[in-house]
Write a protein that holds these residues in place. Structure first.
Motif, PDB file in Angstrom:
ATOM      1  N   LYS A  43      11.625  -7.724  65.670  1.00 38.67           N
ATOM      2  CA  LYS A  43      12.522  -8.627  66.406  1.00 38.67           C
ATOM      3  C   LYS A  43      11.846  -9.951  66.747  1.00 38.67           C
ATOM      4  N   GLY A  44      10.687 -10.226  66.150  1.00 34.58           N
ATOM      5  CA  GLY A  44      10.007 -11.491  66.393  1.00 34.58           C
ATOM      6  C   GLY A  44      10.705 -12.653  65.710  1.00 34.58           C
ATOM      7  N   ARG A  45      10.349 -13.858  66.135  1.00 37.91           N
ATOM      8  CA  ARG A  45      11.016 -15.062  65.634  1.00 37.91           C
ATOM      9  C   ARG A  45       9.995 -16.123  65.237  1.00 37.91           C
ATOM     10  N   LEU A  46      10.171 -16.685  64.041  1.00 41.99           N
ATOM     11  CA  LEU A  46       9.420 -17.869  63.603  1.00 41.99           C
ATOM     12  C   LEU A  46      10.339 -19.060  63.798  1.00 41.99           C
ATOM     13  N   HIS A  47       9.942 -19.969  64.681  1.00 46.25           N
ATOM     14  CA  HIS A  47      10.832 -21.059  65.080  1.00 46.25           C
ATOM     15  C   HIS A  47      10.223 -22.404  64.726  1.00 46.25           C
ATOM     16  N   PHE A  48      11.026 -23.241  64.105  1.00 45.41           N
ATOM     17  CA  PHE A  48      10.554 -24.545  63.632  1.00 45.41           C
ATOM     18  C   PHE A  48      11.050 -25.674  64.537  1.00 45.41           C
ATOM     19  N   VAL A  49      10.114 -26.493  64.997  1.00 45.40           N
ATOM     20  CA  VAL A  49      10.454 -27.767  65.632  1.00 45.40           C
ATOM     21  C   VAL A  49       9.813 -28.916  64.870  1.00 45.40           C
ATOM     22  N   GLY A  50       8.847 -28.624  64.016  1.00 43.13           N
ATOM     23  CA  GLY A  50       8.277 -29.629  63.119  1.00 43.13           C
ATOM     24  C   GLY A  50       9.174 -29.794  61.907  1.00 43.13           C
ATOM     25  N   ALA A  51       9.381 -31.042  61.496  1.00 42.07           N
ATOM     26  CA  ALA A  51      10.331 -31.343  60.408  1.00 42.07           C
ATOM     27  C   ALA A  51       9.658 -31.162  59.048  1.00 42.07           C
ATOM     28  N   THR A  52       9.503 -29.904  58.639  1.00 41.22           N
ATOM     29  CA  THR A  52       8.966 -29.597  57.317  1.00 41.22           C
ATOM     30  C   THR A  52      10.014 -29.968  56.268  1.00 41.22           C
ATOM     31  N   LEU A  53       9.685 -30.918  55.407  1.00 38.96           N
ATOM     32  CA  LEU A  53      10.673 -31.447  54.467  1.00 38.96           C
ATOM     33  C   LEU A  53      10.831 -30.585  53.221  1.00 38.96           C
ATOM     34  N   GLU A  54       9.823 -29.807  52.867  1.00 41.82           N
ATOM     35  CA  GLU A  54       9.932 -28.955  51.688  1.00 41.82           C
ATOM     36  C   GLU A  54      10.702 -27.681  52.022  1.00 41.82           C
ATOM     37  N   PRO A  55      11.441 -27.131  51.055  1.00 42.68           N
ATOM     38  CA  PRO A  55      12.185 -25.878  51.294  1.00 42.68           C
ATOM     39  C   PRO A  55      11.247 -24.747  51.710  1.00 42.68           C
ATOM     40  N   LEU A  56      11.763 -23.859  52.559  1.00 46.92           N
ATOM     41  CA  LEU A  56      10.970 -22.728  53.016  1.00 46.92           C
ATOM     42  C   LEU A  56      10.976 -21.633  51.950  1.00 46.92           C
ATOM     43  N   ASP A  57       9.794 -21.189  51.574  1.00 49.40           N
ATOM     44  CA  ASP A  57       9.643 -20.102  50.610  1.00 49.40           C
ATOM     45  C   ASP A  57       9.407 -18.825  51.404  1.00 49.40           C
ATOM     46  N   ILE A  58      10.494 -18.076  51.650  1.00 50.99           N
ATOM     47  CA  ILE A  58      10.413 -16.925  52.548  1.00 50.99           C
ATOM     48  C   ILE A  58      10.991 -15.688  51.866  1.00 50.99           C
ATOM     49  N   ASN A  59      10.262 -14.577  51.931  1.00 52.29           N
ATOM     50  CA  ASN A  59      10.756 -13.296  51.437  1.00 52.29           C
ATOM     51  C   ASN A  59      11.685 -12.682  52.481  1.00 52.29           C
ATOM     52  N   VAL A  60      12.858 -12.277  52.067  1.00 57.29           N
ATOM     53  CA  VAL A  60      13.859 -11.774  52.998  1.00 57.29           C
ATOM     54  C   VAL A  60      13.554 -10.355  53.465  1.00 57.29           C
ATOM     55  N   PHE A  61      12.945  -9.540  52.612  1.00 55.94           N
ATOM     56  CA  PHE A  61      12.751  -8.132  52.928  1.00 55.94           C
ATOM     57  C   PHE A  61      12.015  -7.911  54.257  1.00 55.94           C
ATOM     58  N   PRO A  62      10.910  -8.657  54.539  1.00 59.05           N
ATOM     59  CA  PRO A  62      10.242  -8.462  55.845  1.00 59.05           C
ATOM     60  C   PRO A  62      11.136  -8.839  57.028  1.00 59.05           C
ATOM     61  N   LEU A  63      12.049  -9.790  56.817  1.00 58.17           N
ATOM     62  CA  LEU A  63      12.981 -10.148  57.888  1.00 58.17           C
ATOM     63  C   LEU A  63      13.932  -8.989  58.167  1.00 58.17           C
ATOM     64  N   ILE A  64      14.455  -8.395  57.098  1.00 64.42           N
ATOM     65  CA  ILE A  64      15.413  -7.301  57.249  1.00 64.42           C
ATOM     66  C   ILE A  64      14.758  -6.079  57.886  1.00 64.42           C
ATOM     67  N   MET A  65      13.624  -5.684  57.361  1.00 69.06           N
ATOM     68  CA  MET A  65      12.993  -4.448  57.820  1.00 69.06           C
ATOM     69  C   MET A  65      12.493  -4.554  59.261  1.00 69.06           C
ATOM     70  N   GLY A  66      12.047  -5.749  59.668  1.00 72.14           N
ATOM     71  CA  GLY A  66      11.562  -5.928  61.036  1.00 72.14           C
ATOM     72  C   GLY A  66      12.579  -6.556  61.958  1.00 72.14           C
ATOM     73  N   GLN A  67      13.787  -6.804  61.442  1.00 68.94           N
ATOM     74  CA  GLN A  67      14.840  -7.488  62.202  1.00 68.94           C
ATOM     75  C   GLN A  67      14.292  -8.768  62.818  1.00 68.94           C
ATOM     76  N   ARG A  68      13.531  -9.496  61.979  1.00 68.77           N
ATOM     77  CA  ARG A  68      12.917 -10.741  62.413  1.00 68.77           C
ATOM     78  C   ARG A  68      13.854 -11.910  62.127  1.00 68.77           C
ATOM     79  N   SER A  69      13.575 -13.060  62.757  1.00 71.06           N
ATOM     80  CA  SER A  69      14.441 -14.230  62.642  1.00 71.06           C
ATOM     81  C   SER A  69      13.638 -15.473  62.316  1.00 71.06           C
ATOM     82  N   VAL A  70      14.297 -16.414  61.649  1.00 67.62           N
ATOM     83  CA  VAL A  70      13.756 -17.751  61.404  1.00 67.62           C
ATOM     84  C   VAL A  70      14.770 -18.748  61.934  1.00 67.62           C
ATOM     85  N   SER A  71      14.331 -19.737  62.698  1.00 64.29           N
ATOM     86  CA  SER A  71      15.278 -20.654  63.331  1.00 64.29           C
ATOM     87  C   SER A  71      14.634 -22.015  63.539  1.00 64.29           C
ATOM     88  N   GLY A  72      15.431 -22.943  64.038  1.00 65.74           N
ATOM     89  CA  GLY A  72      14.953 -24.283  64.344  1.00 65.74           C
ATOM     90  C   GLY A  72      15.762 -24.882  65.472  1.00 65.74           C
TER      91      GLY A  72
END
Length: 333
Positions: free
Chosen positions: A251-280
């Motif tokens: 249930k942890g969260r990776l949260h962005f406030v820095g304006a990273t201009l390149e697309p995020l390369d993120i594997n979805v499976f760890p998000l699903i299995m850990g019910q984790r979130s990515v936000s800004g």
């Protein structure tokens, strides 16, 4: 006429500039600028990195000053008050977002230095609803960066319910991150600074970090697997985001406030299995800015700043462009 410093083209030096602001609008206030912080957004706008800068361009969106005039409809701000003005200078105040208190998400919000002239000037104007009085206990000389960098890292604490029992990591200990360490420590969290240079460990701990993790060391990152409830990224560069997601607790969260201009390369499976979130999130609403300033006053939180005069504006911008300032720069009269 208002005297200011403006650029005539992308990346150009700022030169003395004057403009006629016209009659003061009924809902606006005029501020005598005492100081104004500089951040990377000023450079991005100056260079037209985001593609919508209008020239001549007057930067500046971390304004501290004293109100010298108010429009006929203004009752919330008084002449003589010391106030702050941040990223936004006006809102529609009628949409559902504004009505719910989320003015910072208003689709018609106006930028302080976009579509109008910003705070690198003797005076600046803004809608009264976007102007926030400075509370007692806040040093006006160093307060400017709180109105952009400060609120950018404070807003997620409110919006995403960060608890004082959370283990929180901060990526990028610069202009934003060094303020985040202070806020999170005072919030009650266990704070870890991610850094590529452990030489700064003692300073980071003085700023509020309980732990310092060498993010360039793969073994240290692996050892932190499943540790953090919340990670705040303040950087604008591409990193191995999957490595950081692995350090999130369920249930942890990776949260962005820095304006990273390149697309995020993120594997979805760890998000699903850990019910984790990515936000800004962007800057906060005026109400949240007021709360932040009160919190900063209560806990003696202030940006670490270097000072330049307004006449040294180009020198100050060059120092920021070359990555040399010790956290933040403020122009001061």
């Amino acid at each position: 006429m208002i005297k200011a410093y403006a650029a005539s083209a992308p990346g150009a030096k700022l030169e003395p500039f004057e403009y006629d602001p016209g009659p003061l609008a009924h809902d606006d206030v005029e501020i005598d600028v005492e100081s104004c912080g500089i951040c990377h957004s000023d450079l991005s706008m100056l260079d037209n990195d985001w593609g919508f800068t209008q020239y001549p361009f007057v930067p500046g969106h971390e304004v501290i000053g004293v109100v010298n005039a108010v429009g006929d409809n203004v009752t919330s701000i008084q002449v003589g008050q010391r106030v702050g003005l941040g990223w936004h200078s006006a809102y529609c105040n009628t949409c559902g977002t504004c009505q719910s208190g989320d003015h910072n998400l208003c689709s018609k919000a106006e930028m302080t230095m976009g579509g109008r002239h910003g705070g690198f000037a003797e005076k600046v104007r803004a809608q009264a609803s976007a102007v926030v009085p400075l509370p007692e206990g806040i040093n006006p000389d160093s307060a400017g960066p709180l109105l952009c960098g400060g609120i950018t890292v404070f807003n997620p604490l409110i919006q995403f319910g960060v608890k004082p029992t959370f283990k929180v990591g901060v990526i990028g200990i610069g202009g934003l991150g060094h303020i985040a360490l202070q806020f999170l420590n005072a919030w009650g969290c266990e704070v870890t600074a991610f850094t590529r240079s452990t030489k700064e460990a003692d300073e980071l701990k003085k700023l509020g970090a309980h732990k310092v993790l060498n993010s360039s060391n793969a073994e240290e990152l692996e050892a932190a697997e499943g540790r953090f409830d919340f990670i705040l990224s303040t950087v604008n560069v591409k990193l191995d985001w999957n490595a950081y997601i692995a350090t999130l607790a369920p249930k942890g969260r990776l949260h962005f406030v820095g304006a990273t201009l390149e697309p995020l390369d993120i594997n979805v499976f760890p998000l699903i299995m850990g019910q984790r979130s990515v936000s800004g999130s962007p800057v906060g609403s005026p109400a949240t800015i007021r709360n932040m300033l009160d919190f900063a006053s209560l806990h003696n939180i202030a940006p670490v700043t270097e000072y330049y005069s307004f006449e040294q504006i180009n020198e100050a911008l060059d120092r920021l462009r070359n990555g040399k300032p010790h956290y933040r720069i403020v122009l001061k009269r």
